[in-house]
Design an enzyme around this catalytic site. Structure first.
Site, PDB file in Angstrom:
ATOM      1  N   GLU A  51       1.174   3.839   1.769  1.00 43.19           N
ATOM      2  CA  GLU A  51       1.568   4.269   3.313  1.00 43.19           C
ATOM      3  C   GLU A  51       2.706   3.306   3.617  1.00 43.19           C
ATOM      4  O   GLU A  51       3.947   3.710   4.140  1.00 43.19           O
ATOM      5  CB  GLU A  51       0.522   4.291   4.277  1.00 43.19           C
ATOM      6  CG  GLU A  51      -0.435   5.277   4.067  1.00 43.19           C
ATOM      7  CD  GLU A  51      -1.636   4.943   3.372  1.00 43.19           C
ATOM      8  OE1 GLU A  51      -1.492   3.964   2.615  1.00 43.19           O
ATOM      9  OE2 GLU A  51      -2.988   5.325   3.662  1.00 43.19           O
ATOM     10  N   CYS A  89      -2.114  -0.230   7.307  1.00 44.28           N
ATOM     11  CA  CYS A  89      -1.195   0.949   7.297  1.00 44.28           C
ATOM     12  C   CYS A  89      -1.328   1.941   8.444  1.00 44.28           C
ATOM     13  O   CYS A  89      -0.215   2.332   9.224  1.00 44.28           O
ATOM     14  CB  CYS A  89      -1.741   2.118   6.104  1.00 44.28           C
ATOM     15  SG  CYS A  89      -1.364   1.001   4.489  1.00 44.28           S
ATOM     16  N   HIS A 130       0.865  -1.201   0.016  1.00 46.08           N
ATOM     17  CA  HIS A 130       0.071  -0.025   0.068  1.00 46.08           C
ATOM     18  C   HIS A 130       0.800   1.417   0.070  1.00 46.08           C
ATOM     19  O   HIS A 130       2.280   1.144   0.454  1.00 46.08           O
ATOM     20  CB  HIS A 130      -0.816  -0.083   1.159  1.00 46.08           C
ATOM     21  CG  HIS A 130      -1.973  -1.117   1.201  1.00 46.08           C
ATOM     22  ND1 HIS A 130      -3.096  -0.879   1.955  1.00 46.08           N
ATOM     23  CD2 HIS A 130      -2.183  -2.018   0.284  1.00 46.08           C
ATOM     24  CE1 HIS A 130      -3.950  -1.877   1.859  1.00 46.08           C
ATOM     25  NE2 HIS A 130      -3.346  -2.837   0.731  1.00 46.08           N
ATOM     26  N   CYS A 167      -5.628   2.033   5.839  1.00 45.80           N
ATOM     27  CA  CYS A 167      -6.472   0.816   5.849  1.00 45.80           C
ATOM     28  C   CYS A 167      -5.825   0.476   7.408  1.00 45.80           C
ATOM     29  O   CYS A 167      -5.127   1.121   7.997  1.00 45.80           O
ATOM     30  CB  CYS A 167      -6.016  -0.245   4.961  1.00 45.80           C
ATOM     31  SG  CYS A 167      -4.323  -0.735   4.945  1.00 45.80           S
TER      32      CYS A 167
HETATM   33 ZN   LIG Z   1      -3.308   0.486   3.580  1.00 46.42          ZN
END
Ligand SMILES: [Zn+2]
Length: 170
Positions: free
Chosen positions: A58, A91, A56, A88
């Site tokens: 981040e 993250c 992801h 999310c």
């Molecule tokens: Zn994430």
């Protein structure tokens, strides 16, 4: 960190999100910045280009920040992470582990995998979250740009098949 600086770095996060969209993957971008407004790392969604479900934006930015994350902790520096979309659960966990002190995102993700607020409100890791300042959706116009990128993604009838063609250009 003043509010105009926030806007500048959120625009850079949007640029990363745009790159991800151009690479045929989901448009999310992230930027890590130190106390003095120096860019430490950039990241974007690379899940499909790298065939890595944890890649992801981040997490990508935290990985790219490398040892500076640990130096920041030793030196008591406060980092901010900017994301074009609410982090999310994974993250949000990465942000806790990286000891990032401030998180700013453009668009809440209540119906998707947005997890920062849910985990924070679940009253788990209370003390850890209390050490982080979180700012959600500070700019309506930039929020709309992130919504447009996500709309372009959803509106593309080939979006799912494109994931198989997702490539990170070198
Ligand atoms: Zn994430």
């Amino acid at each position: 960190m003043n509010i105009n600086q926030d806007r500048y770095f959120l625009e850079l996060a949007l640029e990363e999100a745009e790159k991800a969209l151009n690479e045929n993957t989901y448009p999310v971008g992230a930027i890590i910045v130190d106390d003095n407004g120096n860019i430490i790392a950039k990241g974007r969604n690379k899940v499909h280009p790298q065939q890595d479900a944890t890649a992801h934006a981040e997490i990508d930015a935290i990985r790219n920040a490398g040892e500076s994350i640990f130096n920041a902790k030793i030196n008591g520096e406060k980092y901010t992470i900017y994301s074009s979309l609410e982090p999310c659960p994974m993250c949000a966990g990465g942000i806790l582990f990286a000891k990032i002190k401030r998180v700013v995102w453009l668009l809440n993700d209540d119906i998707g995998f947005g997890g920062y607020k849910k985990i924070k409100d679940a009253k788990v890791f209370d003390r850890k979250f209390s050490e982080i300042e979180a700012i959600e959706e500070p700019y309506d116009d930039l929020k709309k740009r992130q919504m447009e990128l996500m709309g372009k993604w959803s509106a593309n009838p080939n979006n799912v098949t494109n994931l198989r063609k997702a490539v990170v250009p070198e």
